[in-house]
Design a protein around this motif. Structure first.
Motif, PDB file in Angstrom:
ATOM      1  N   SER A 162     -25.114 -46.379  36.439  1.00 35.26           N
ATOM      2  CA  SER A 162     -24.781 -46.050  37.826  1.00 35.26           C
ATOM      3  C   SER A 162     -25.909 -46.388  38.794  1.00 35.26           C
ATOM      4  O   SER A 162     -25.764 -46.211  40.004  1.00 35.26           O
ATOM      5  CB  SER A 162     -24.436 -44.564  37.939  1.00 35.26           C
ATOM      6  OG  SER A 162     -23.273 -44.265  37.188  1.00 35.26           O
ATOM      7  N   SER A 185     -13.886 -45.774  32.930  1.00 34.45           N
ATOM      8  CA  SER A 185     -14.871 -45.005  33.684  1.00 34.45           C
ATOM      9  C   SER A 185     -15.558 -45.933  34.670  1.00 34.45           C
ATOM     10  O   SER A 185     -15.809 -47.098  34.364  1.00 34.45           O
ATOM     11  CB  SER A 185     -15.902 -44.389  32.728  1.00 34.45           C
ATOM     12  OG  SER A 185     -16.930 -43.736  33.433  1.00 34.45           O
ATOM     13  N   ARG A 186     -15.852 -45.410  35.844  1.00 34.01           N
ATOM     14  CA  ARG A 186     -16.571 -46.154  36.891  1.00 34.01           C
ATOM     15  C   ARG A 186     -15.824 -47.406  37.342  1.00 34.01           C
ATOM     16  O   ARG A 186     -16.429 -48.378  37.784  1.00 34.01           O
ATOM     17  CB  ARG A 186     -17.988 -46.525  36.423  1.00 34.01           C
ATOM     18  CG  ARG A 186     -18.905 -45.334  36.227  1.00 34.01           C
ATOM     19  CD  ARG A 186     -20.348 -45.774  35.997  1.00 34.01           C
ATOM     20  NE  ARG A 186     -20.489 -46.534  34.765  1.00 34.01           N
ATOM     21  CZ  ARG A 186     -20.756 -45.988  33.594  1.00 34.01           C
ATOM     22  NH1 ARG A 186     -20.894 -44.687  33.480  1.00 34.01           N
ATOM     23  NH2 ARG A 186     -20.878 -46.735  32.512  1.00 34.01           N
ATOM     24  N   PRO A 213     -13.544 -48.819  40.205  1.00 29.19           N
ATOM     25  CA  PRO A 213     -13.047 -48.464  41.532  1.00 29.19           C
ATOM     26  C   PRO A 213     -11.525 -48.348  41.526  1.00 29.19           C
ATOM     27  O   PRO A 213     -10.840 -49.197  40.935  1.00 29.19           O
ATOM     28  CB  PRO A 213     -13.523 -49.636  42.408  1.00 29.19           C
ATOM     29  CG  PRO A 213     -14.709 -50.187  41.680  1.00 29.19           C
ATOM     30  CD  PRO A 213     -14.407 -50.019  40.229  1.00 29.19           C
ATOM     31  N   TYR A 262     -14.646 -35.559  37.526  1.00 32.06           N
ATOM     32  CA  TYR A 262     -16.044 -35.376  37.179  1.00 32.06           C
ATOM     33  C   TYR A 262     -16.518 -34.029  37.714  1.00 32.06           C
ATOM     34  O   TYR A 262     -16.400 -33.739  38.911  1.00 32.06           O
ATOM     35  CB  TYR A 262     -16.909 -36.495  37.757  1.00 32.06           C
ATOM     36  CG  TYR A 262     -18.375 -36.232  37.538  1.00 32.06           C
ATOM     37  CD1 TYR A 262     -18.908 -36.222  36.254  1.00 32.06           C
ATOM     38  CD2 TYR A 262     -19.221 -35.940  38.611  1.00 32.06           C
ATOM     39  CE1 TYR A 262     -20.250 -35.947  36.032  1.00 32.06           C
ATOM     40  CE2 TYR A 262     -20.559 -35.673  38.405  1.00 32.06           C
ATOM     41  CZ  TYR A 262     -21.063 -35.667  37.113  1.00 32.06           C
ATOM     42  OH  TYR A 262     -22.378 -35.386  36.898  1.00 32.06           O
TER      43      TYR A 262
END
Length: 275
Positions: A49, A201-202, A204, A251
């Motif tokens: 990240s 995950s992650r 957009p 999250y």
């Protein structure tokens, strides 16, 4: 859509026996816990990240121990790893631990699996980062054999054992659900081979539809989509609903108990518009 939570449980935040009932009371159906055995002090692998690696990464509780504690104080909550770092785990021990969790929870365990990103962490477990994908696949195949066969055996490049007895067997048959983390083409092949769901995950939200289409081209329509560490703003949730996402795992930041409960109240209110 169904709604659960993904989080890092540590020695500095809310405890597992407080978090589990709080989730059920607010209508959440799943808890997925992250795993890191340790974090090397001299680390070269960049944090995915960006920026500094958050403190919670090197203070995580063991997910199987924590989920067993949650199982004892909940009735219906799904208990998932998000993700178990299979490349850092002995497959025979992990198969027994996970089957034990499924047994004591009455069939509520979900095995979220991935290859991980921290190369130094892997190396400390004797894992070559360059072969971690093949290693992960073999270990999961071996675990499936242990879960489903009375006399299980496996002979591969990394995992090799003659016929063995290994109990308990999972309550869920033929074995508990396997949620596959990652976003590569190889991830989609894993979903096709042994995955119950793809767990991105992650990604957009506006790019997720294209990724789901790519996954479906490889894995077909059978696997569901479960979004890990999802944002909770309305635009993202509208997109997830339109795409037919089965479950959203919000999250949940690692916070002390009172702050966590307030945050869960906010998440539950957001989710209520989609139930």
């Amino acid at each position: 859509m169904k709604f659960g939570v993904s989080t890092f449980l540590t020695d500095e935040g809310i405890g597992p026996t407080e978090l589990g009932p709080a989730l059920e009371q607010r209508g959440f159906d799943a808890l997925f816990l992250a795993e890191h055995t340790h974090i090397p002090v001299d680390r070269q692998s960049p944090y995915p990240s960006g920026g500094e690696l958050p403190r919670m990464y090197y203070r995580t509780l063991d997910p199987f121990v924590a989920l067993a504690a949650v199982a004892a104080v909940t009735r219906d909550l799904l208990l998932g790893t998000g993700i178990a770092l299979v490349v850092q785990r002995d497959p025979i021990i992990t198969a027994k631990e996970f089957a034990s969790l499924d047994l004591i929870s009455g069939g509520r365990a979900v095995f979220g699996a991935g290859a991980g990103w921290n190369r130094e962490e892997m190396r400390n477990h004797g894992t070559d980062p360059g072969s971690r994908g093949r290693l992960m696949d073999e270990r999961i195949r071996a675990m499936i054999e242990l879960w489903t066969k009375d006399e299980a055996e496996f002979h591969g490049e990394f995992v090799d054992f003659d016929p063995v007895f290994c109990w308990p067997k999972p309550v869920q048959r033929p074995h508990p659900p396997i949620y596959v983390g990652g976003g590569s083409e190889r991830t989609f092949a894993r979903v096709a081979e042994y995955g119950t769901a793809w767990m991105p995950s992650r990604v957009p939200p506006k790019e997720l539809g294209e990724r789901i289409d790519r996954m479906r081209q490889t894995a077909g329509d059978r696997p569901s989509v479960v979004v890990y560490a999802a944002p909770h703003y309305r635009e993202a949730l509208d997109i997830y609903a339109q795409l037919g996402v089965e479950r959203v795992l919000f999250y949940l930041p690692t916070l002390p108990q009172n702050e966590t409960l307030h945050h869960l109240d906010d998440l539950a209110q957001t989710a209520s518009a989609y139930r």
